[in-house]
Design a protein around this motif. Structure first.
Motif, PDB file in Angstrom:
ATOM      1  N   UNK A 153     -19.728 102.777 125.174  1.00  0.00           N
ATOM      2  CA  UNK A 153     -19.895 101.834 126.283  1.00  0.00           C
ATOM      3  C   UNK A 153     -21.358 101.740 126.713  1.00  0.00           C
ATOM      4  N   UNK A 154     -22.048 102.883 126.754  1.00  0.00           N
ATOM      5  CA  UNK A 154     -23.449 102.867 127.176  1.00  0.00           C
ATOM      6  C   UNK A 154     -24.308 102.084 126.193  1.00  0.00           C
ATOM      7  N   UNK A 155     -24.008 102.197 124.907  1.00  0.00           N
ATOM      8  CA  UNK A 155     -24.761 101.417 123.924  1.00  0.00           C
ATOM      9  C   UNK A 155     -24.523  99.924 124.100  1.00  0.00           C
ATOM     10  N   UNK A 156     -23.313  99.549 124.526  1.00  0.00           N
ATOM     11  CA  UNK A 156     -23.025  98.148 124.828  1.00  0.00           C
ATOM     12  C   UNK A 156     -23.901  97.673 125.989  1.00  0.00           C
ATOM     13  N   UNK A 157     -23.999  98.497 127.033  1.00  0.00           N
ATOM     14  CA  UNK A 157     -24.830  98.141 128.189  1.00  0.00           C
ATOM     15  C   UNK A 157     -26.285  97.976 127.753  1.00  0.00           C
ATOM     16  N   UNK A 242     -30.896 106.300 118.932  1.00  0.00           N
ATOM     17  CA  UNK A 242     -30.515 107.704 119.112  1.00  0.00           C
ATOM     18  C   UNK A 242     -29.018 107.840 119.384  1.00  0.00           C
ATOM     19  N   UNK A 243     -28.486 106.941 120.216  1.00  0.00           N
ATOM     20  CA  UNK A 243     -27.048 106.982 120.475  1.00  0.00           C
ATOM     21  C   UNK A 243     -26.257 106.617 119.229  1.00  0.00           C
ATOM     22  N   UNK A 244     -26.798 105.709 118.421  1.00  0.00           N
ATOM     23  CA  UNK A 244     -26.140 105.348 117.165  1.00  0.00           C
ATOM     24  C   UNK A 244     -26.026 106.566 116.248  1.00  0.00           C
ATOM     25  N   UNK A 245     -27.111 107.335 116.158  1.00  0.00           N
ATOM     26  CA  UNK A 245     -27.100 108.532 115.320  1.00  0.00           C
ATOM     27  C   UNK A 245     -26.178 109.590 115.913  1.00  0.00           C
ATOM     28  N   UNK A 246     -26.221 109.732 117.237  1.00  0.00           N
ATOM     29  CA  UNK A 246     -25.425 110.780 117.895  1.00  0.00           C
ATOM     30  C   UNK A 246     -23.929 110.508 117.784  1.00  0.00           C
ATOM     31  N   UNK A 247     -23.535 109.251 117.997  1.00  0.00           N
ATOM     32  CA  UNK A 247     -22.108 108.916 117.995  1.00  0.00           C
ATOM     33  C   UNK A 247     -21.533 108.675 116.601  1.00  0.00           C
ATOM     34  N   UNK A 248     -22.375 108.610 115.600  1.00  0.00           N
ATOM     35  CA  UNK A 248     -22.001 108.190 114.241  1.00  0.00           C
ATOM     36  C   UNK A 248     -21.833 106.677 114.211  1.00  0.00           C
ATOM     37  N   UNK A 249     -22.008 106.120 113.044  1.00  0.00           N
ATOM     38  CA  UNK A 249     -21.849 104.681 112.888  1.00  0.00           C
ATOM     39  C   UNK A 249     -20.366 104.355 112.749  1.00  0.00           C
ATOM     40  N   UNK A 250     -19.953 103.246 113.365  1.00  0.00           N
ATOM     41  CA  UNK A 250     -18.572 102.802 113.179  1.00  0.00           C
ATOM     42  C   UNK A 250     -18.374 102.325 111.739  1.00  0.00           C
ATOM     43  N   UNK A 251     -17.121 102.276 111.310  1.00  0.00           N
ATOM     44  CA  UNK A 251     -16.819 101.842 109.948  1.00  0.00           C
ATOM     45  C   UNK A 251     -15.474 101.129 109.939  1.00  0.00           C
TER      46      UNK A 251
END
Length: 580
Positions: A153-157, A242-251
């Motif tokens: 959600x934070x990455x969306x914001x 950084x959040x992309x790396x931390x959360x893993x990429x969606x697939x």
């Protein structure tokens, strides 16, 4: 005869060391002992990224931003952000001898006298257009596929803020040449700021350094454009990555892919090579556009003059939708304590974009509250499997598109010889009716696609082979789909509608009212959704299919010995007939 193996014979616990020490190796060891770079690199350079074309939308935005930085640095070397009046003595004959601001003169100098200047200007402008467009499409992709759900959600914001700041950055850069077209935009911005009740006139006086046009707006826009907003954009992009790396990429769902793993290619060497190659593709396309597609030819407009307005002036595309809202807004004004409040400007330009940004930011949190889904999601959803979510975004897209079209109502009227008043009246109704119609059609469309998926799962796909039964009836042969296709169609959760039940007894007042509202919204959100077949239904369908195939096999080999391949023929009387 001996052979040398290329496969390592040992998996040592310590790192390999060079036989002959070097200064570079010593410097690297010194840095690693103090910063721990080796461990960090080992962990992240082997990080796995999934591969899908839709993930490149974000990369287009990233690489176009890099092009913006590179070309922007070049332009800052020659651009002079000053409103001091000078006489143009450059190489463009039609404007030589005219009085203009130093900002306009330096922009003309970049365009005609600096080697490669016009190419850099146009690449910078095209990169800005692509940057904002890629962010917008990327944001829609994230919403349609459910990539905005917990924990992202934070990455969306951050994405919404990036889109907003990118739009403001584009407007400030678009205004810097101080030509007649951009000056018209700045004049409009002055009116927008003044429409804010109470503080509007003070805000305009502060922004322009006095009465419009003042002598401070270009230097201030320049500072905002090259320092303030880019700094915030860089910080937000870094946080986003950084959040992309931390959360893993969606697939996307598929065999072997779960919520706990990522299937794809490592950062080195595969993904880095692909990303690097993609950067050069984006750079090359932008360079080609900058070289052959003219954009913002300021020499045609001339220097800004407050007494003139460019006929048929249009802002860059990303500013088109608030401009359209301004054009179709009725002329509402009111007086309060002797102060005139221009609702016809404040609502479409100040209030509506602010409300739109707030709605976009709130979307993931509102959806999470309605559905009650607090689980982490790393697998994407097909848009059809979330009909209401997909319909909401299509409704917003329709609203945006109609507003954007309204921004060109004068051009539409001239091009198609229509009445601009009729276009305006039509748009006033369409921006309210259109999104509702788009929502309903999209939702029903998605539900129909869900039914189609279930039909394919249960009965197989249509082969186009027509069978005739002994009783003379015709049917089409169906064959079972592949396991990979079946996995794709079944890799989704069942919808769970929120029901009060026991919660109603322990809630009261406002909490109970919110719970009841959530119950109704949840029922509406999931209403009419088609759930995937159960294991029992699939097993029954497979048994039925096996029985049908057995019957079809008998038809393929009839008792008279003639071979029947299941294909029908059309006779001279235009009737379907089985071949003899």
């Amino acid at each position: 005869m001996s052979t040398t193996s290329s496969v390592a014979e040992t998996n040592g616990a310590t790192a390999a060391t060079a036989k002959k020490p070097s200064r570079v190796g010593g410097a690297a060891t010194w840095a690693d002992e103090r910063l721990g770079l080796a461990g960090l690199a080992k962990k992240n350079l082997r990080k796995v990224f999934p591969d899908h074309w839709s993930f490149m939308l974000g990369e287009i935005a990233l690489w176009s931003f890099v092009v913006l930085l590179l070309t922007g640095v070049f332009l800052t070397l020659w651009y002079r952000p000053s409103m001091a009046e000078v006489t143009y003595l450059g190489s463009y004959d039609q404007l030589r001898g005219l009085h203009m601001s130093e900002a306009m003169a330096s922009t003309l100098n970049i365009s005609f006298d600096v080697r490669g200047g016009l190419l850099m200007r146009q690449m910078h402008h095209w990169a800005a257009m692509i940057f904002i467009a890629a962010m917008l499409v990327h944001l829609m992709r994230v919403w349609f596929t459910g990539a905005h759900r917990k924990p992202r959600e934070l990455n969306w914001v951050i994405g919404v803020l990036l889109l907003t700041l990118g739009t403001l950055e584009g407007f400030t850069g678009y205004s810097l040449p101080d030509d007649l077209l951009s000056g018209t935009g700045i004049r409009a911005a002055d009116g927008f700021v003044k429409s804010i009740p109470v503080i509007g006139t003070y805000g305009s006086f502060f922004l322009f350094g006095g009465e419009f046009p003042g002598d401070s707006i270009i230097p201030r826009l320049y500072t905002i454009h090259v320092l303030l907003i880019p700094g915030v954009l860089l910080a937000l992009i870094a946080a986003h990555m950084l959040l992309l790396v931390y959360h893993k990429h969606t697939q996307w769902p598929g065999p072997g892919r779960t919520e706990q793993n990522v299937v794809g290619f490592p950062m080195l060497p595969v993904y880095a090579a692909k990303a690097g190659g993609f950067f050069f593709v984006v750079f090359g396309v932008i360079a080609l556009m900058g070289g052959v597609m003219t954009i913002n030819p300021i020499w045609k407009y001339g220097p800004y003059d407050p007494s003139k307005v460019t006929a048929g002036s249009q802002p860059d595309w990303y500013m088109g939708w608030p401009d359209g809202a301004l054009r179709i807004m009725p002329g509402w004004e009111s007086e309060l304590f002797g102060v005139t409040i221009s609702w016809n400007v404040f609502i479409p330009i100040i209030l509506l974009p602010t409300l739109a940004i707030a709605i976009l930011i709130a979307l993931p949190f509102v959806e999470s509250w309605i559905t009650g889904d607090k689980r982490e999601h790393h697998l994407l959803q097909r848009p059809r499997n979330a009909p209401t979510r997909t319909a909401v975004m299509v409704a917003l897209m329709t609203f945006y598109g109609l507003m954007w079209a309204a921004g060109g109502n004068d051009i539409i009227a001239i091009t198609f010889d229509l009445s601009i008043n009729q276009i305006t009246y039509f748009m006033r109704a369409a921006v309210f009716v259109g999104p509702v119609i788009a929502f309903w059609i999209t939702r029903r469309w998605c539900i129909s696609l869900q039914r189609k998926d279930n039909e394919v799962l249960l009965h197989g796909y249509e082969t186009g082979v027509i069978m005739r039964s002994p009783q003379g009836g015709y049917t089409e042969r169906h064959l079972p789909i592949s396991e990979a296709k079946a996995y794709t169609l079944t890799a989704r959760d069942r919808d769970s509608v929120y029901v009060l039940n026991g919660d109603a007894e322990r809630l009261s007042g406002r909490s109970l009212a919110l719970a009841k509202a959530r119950e109704k919204l949840s029922a509406t959100y999931y209403g009419d959704n088609v759930q995937k077949p159960t294991a029992t239904e699939l097993e029954e369908a497979h048994h039925h299919a096996e029985h049908e195939h057995a019957l079809e096999a008998g038809l393929d080999h009839p008792a008279d010995g003639h071979q029947f391949d299941g294909r029908a023929e059309v006779g001279p009387d235009h009737q379907l007939r089985a071949p003899h």
